[in-house]
Design an enzyme around this catalytic site. Structure first.
Site, PDB file in Angstrom:
ATOM      1  N   SER A 162       0.808  -1.221   0.000  1.00  0.00           N
ATOM      2  CA  SER A 162       0.000   0.000   0.000  1.00  0.00           C
ATOM      3  C   SER A 162       0.841   1.270   0.000  1.00  0.00           C
ATOM      4  CB  SER A 162      -0.948   0.015   1.207  1.00  0.00           C
ATOM      5  OG  SER A 162      -0.221   0.058   2.422  1.00  0.00           O
ATOM      6  N   ASP A 170      -2.990  -9.370   8.096  1.00  0.00           N
ATOM      7  CA  ASP A 170      -1.710  -9.283   8.788  1.00  0.00           C
ATOM      8  C   ASP A 170      -0.850 -10.477   8.404  1.00  0.00           C
ATOM      9  OD1 ASP A 170       0.423  -9.052  10.523  1.00  0.00           O
ATOM     10  OD2 ASP A 170      -0.807  -8.839  12.328  1.00  0.00           O
ATOM     11  N   ASN A 195       7.415  -8.436   0.625  1.00  0.00           N
ATOM     12  CA  ASN A 195       7.921  -7.086   0.854  1.00  0.00           C
ATOM     13  C   ASN A 195       7.513  -6.508   2.204  1.00  0.00           C
ATOM     14  OD1 ASN A 195       8.774  -4.202  -0.043  1.00  0.00           O
ATOM     15  ND2 ASN A 195       6.592  -3.999   0.425  1.00  0.00           N
ATOM     16  N   TYR A 223      15.955  -5.390  13.075  1.00  0.00           N
ATOM     17  CA  TYR A 223      15.751  -5.277  11.622  1.00  0.00           C
ATOM     18  C   TYR A 223      16.864  -5.984  10.853  1.00  0.00           C
ATOM     19  CZ  TYR A 223      14.670  -2.871   7.187  1.00  0.00           C
ATOM     20  OH  TYR A 223      14.332  -2.572   5.875  1.00  0.00           O
TER      21      TYR A 223
END
Length: 242
Positions: free
Chosen positions: A13, A62, A88, A153
């Protein structure tokens, strides 16, 4: 029938996911566009894709939730099998490890690694029956070099690279190619709080990249021209890490 087939793009999005979905539609793919909650932006992207003459099916859920993933995709998979998956979906919760909250660790790991598993595990059996497909995982330079303040991350993105290489070996005989794309500093919301001018000085090309430049590499990996490439990590980073 669409000769290019369908591409399932997660986290599509905004940012890199949005650019990938639109570029793949330009290349001839119908899109299954996954996102979490930004319905307004997802519908805007859907409109752009439909203006290109391609179908865009919105699949909001989700990626961390395996059951929700299966429930949402099951009706679509009964009728069609995506030719490509672009994993992604991603988030950041940056902090030095000594101050990192447990939830910030778990959330980042779950979105990137569990998200990869949940999506790929759901769709892969159908790809295997078709004996063709492409799986592209969006990693990061952070997963190759390590970055202070991004232990969660970096760990997640490094894990995606390991998963890419292992899965590539598992499914190669069924003509399913699995690769990772590793962006460096890309002009998305993730950079909005960072000193772009200072960062650019450290990049050999002298600038940050665009989401469209990442999307071009993903599109190539979904094309016939990449038919002998699997298990690889392709960096899109302006030369900041080689």
């Amino acid at each position: 029938m669409n000769p290019q087939g369908i591409s399932l793009v997660t986290g599509a999005s905004k940012g890199i996911g949005e650019a990938v979905a639109i570029r793949l539609a330009e290349a001839g793919f119908d899109i299954w566009l996954n996102y979490l909650s930004d319905h307004k932006n997802a519908r805007r992207i859907q409109g752009q894709i439909e203006e290109l003459g391609k179908k865009c099916t919105l699949v909001p859920f989700d990626v961390c939730d395996f059951k929700e993933c299966q429930k949402t995709l099951a009706p679509l998979l009964e009728k069609d099998t995506p030719f490509s998956i672009v994993n992604n979906a991603g988030i950041t919760k940056d902090s030095l490890l000594i101050w990192m909250e447990e939830n910030d660790w778990n959330k980042v790991i779950n979105v990137h690694l569990s998200g990869f598993f949940n999506i790929t595990r759901t769709v892969l059996p159908f790809m295997l029956r078709k004996r063709k497909g492409r799986i592209i995982n969006i990693s990061s330079t952070s997963g190759e070099t390590g970055v202070a303040g991004q232990v969660n991350y970096s760990a997640a993105k490094s894990g995606l690279i390991g998963a890419t290489r292992s899965l590539a070996v598992e499914v190669a005989k069924r003509n399913i190619l699995v690769n990772a794309v590793s962006p460096g500093f890309i002009d998305t919301d993730m950079l909005k709080e960072l000193p772009i001018e200072e960062i650019s000085k450290n990049i050999p090309l002298g600038r940050i990249g665009t989401a469209q430049e990442v999307a071009e590499v993903v599109t190539f990996l979904c094309s016939p021209g990449s038919s002998y490439i699997t298990g690889q990590v392709i960096s899109v980073n302006g030369g900041i890490y080689t």
